[in-house]
Design a protein around this motif. Structure first.
Motif, short mmCIF file in Angstrom:
data_model
loop_
_atom_site.label_atom_id
_atom_site.label_comp_id
_atom_site.label_asym_id
_atom_site.label_seq_id
_atom_site.Cartn_x
_atom_site.Cartn_y
_atom_site.Cartn_z
N MET A 63 0.84 -1.19 0.00
CA MET A 63 0.00 0.00 0.00
C MET A 63 0.88 1.25 0.00
N ARG A 64 0.57 2.17 -0.86
CA ARG A 64 1.34 3.39 -0.99
C ARG A 64 0.77 4.48 -0.11
N TRP A 65 1.63 5.14 0.65
CA TRP A 65 1.20 6.22 1.53
C TRP A 65 1.04 7.50 0.72
N GLN A 66 -0.03 8.26 0.99
CA GLN A 66 -0.29 9.51 0.26
C GLN A 66 -0.50 10.64 1.25
N LEU A 67 0.01 11.81 0.90
CA LEU A 67 -0.20 12.99 1.73
C LEU A 67 -1.67 13.38 1.72
N PRO A 68 -2.18 13.93 2.83
CA PRO A 68 -3.60 14.31 2.87
C PRO A 68 -3.91 15.55 2.03
N LEU A 69 -2.89 16.37 1.74
CA LEU A 69 -3.08 17.56 0.91
C LEU A 69 -2.21 17.46 -0.33
N PHE A 70 -2.71 17.96 -1.45
CA PHE A 70 -1.89 18.04 -2.66
C PHE A 70 -2.31 19.25 -3.46
N ALA A 71 -1.48 19.65 -4.39
CA ALA A 71 -1.73 20.86 -5.19
C ALA A 71 -2.11 20.48 -6.61
N VAL A 72 -2.99 21.27 -7.22
CA VAL A 72 -3.35 21.12 -8.62
C VAL A 72 -3.39 22.50 -9.27
N LEU A 73 -3.19 22.51 -10.57
CA LEU A 73 -3.24 23.74 -11.36
C LEU A 73 -4.43 23.67 -12.30
N VAL A 74 -5.25 24.70 -12.30
CA VAL A 74 -6.43 24.75 -13.18
C VAL A 74 -5.97 25.04 -14.61
N ARG A 75 -6.50 24.27 -15.54
CA ARG A 75 -6.22 24.47 -16.97
C ARG A 75 -7.55 24.59 -17.70
N GLY A 76 -7.76 25.67 -18.41
CA GLY A 76 -8.96 25.83 -19.20
C GLY A 76 -10.02 26.67 -18.51
N PRO A 77 -11.09 27.01 -19.26
CA PRO A 77 -12.11 27.95 -18.79
C PRO A 77 -13.35 27.31 -18.15
N SER A 78 -13.36 26.01 -17.89
CA SER A 78 -14.60 25.36 -17.49
C SER A 78 -15.13 25.77 -16.12
N MET A 79 -14.30 26.32 -15.25
CA MET A 79 -14.76 26.71 -13.91
C MET A 79 -14.88 28.22 -13.74
N ALA A 80 -14.75 28.97 -14.83
CA ALA A 80 -14.91 30.44 -14.75
C ALA A 80 -16.37 30.76 -14.44
N PRO A 81 -16.64 31.75 -13.65
CA PRO A 81 -15.73 32.75 -13.11
C PRO A 81 -15.12 32.39 -11.76
N ALA A 82 -15.54 31.30 -11.11
CA ALA A 82 -15.01 30.96 -9.77
C ALA A 82 -13.51 30.71 -9.82
N LEU A 83 -13.06 29.97 -10.83
CA LEU A 83 -11.64 29.66 -11.01
C LEU A 83 -11.25 29.95 -12.44
N ARG A 84 -10.01 30.35 -12.60
CA ARG A 84 -9.51 30.66 -13.95
C ARG A 84 -8.28 29.81 -14.26
N SER A 85 -8.01 29.64 -15.54
CA SER A 85 -6.84 28.90 -15.96
C SER A 85 -5.60 29.54 -15.32
#
Length: 102
Positions: A1-23
């Motif tokens: 079993m692989r251990w995973q951190l409880p928090l991780f980072a992601v980068l938004v790509r593209g316009p699908s979550m605008a206006p709340a989030l932007r690329s």
């Protein structure tokens, strides 16, 4: 079993979550936990397991989640790919402007 951190980072790509989030927005995601309708989540579509997405949880369906982007003009969400499995809930945006989500 692989251990995973409880928090991780992601980068938004593209316009699908605008206006709340932007690329280019950088987000901290809390892995696991229970998603609720309205949460911004990171998920994988069962039909596209290679694709990691940031979307809004709409409703539980077929043992997974129906997820959609906030930008209704972009349909790269459950309308195109079906049910998704939520990996984690977006906790906050840390770049370019600090902000708490959901």
């Amino acid at each position: 079993m692989r251990w995973q951190l409880p928090l991780f980072a992601v980068l938004v790509r593209g316009p699908s979550m605008a206006p709340a989030l932007r690329s280019g927005d950088a987000l901290v995601v809390r892995r696991g936990g229970r998603a609720r309708a309205g949460d911004v989540v990171v998920a994988r579509f069962r039909s596209r397991p290679d694709l990691l997405v940031v979307k809004r949880a709409v409703r539980e369906q077929a043992g997974g989640w129906w997820i959609e982007g906030d930008n209704t003009l972009v349909e790269d969400d459950s309308r195109a790919y079906g049910v998704a499995d939520v990996i984690g809930r977006v906790w906050f945006r840390y770049y370019p402007r600090l902000g708490r989500l959901g």
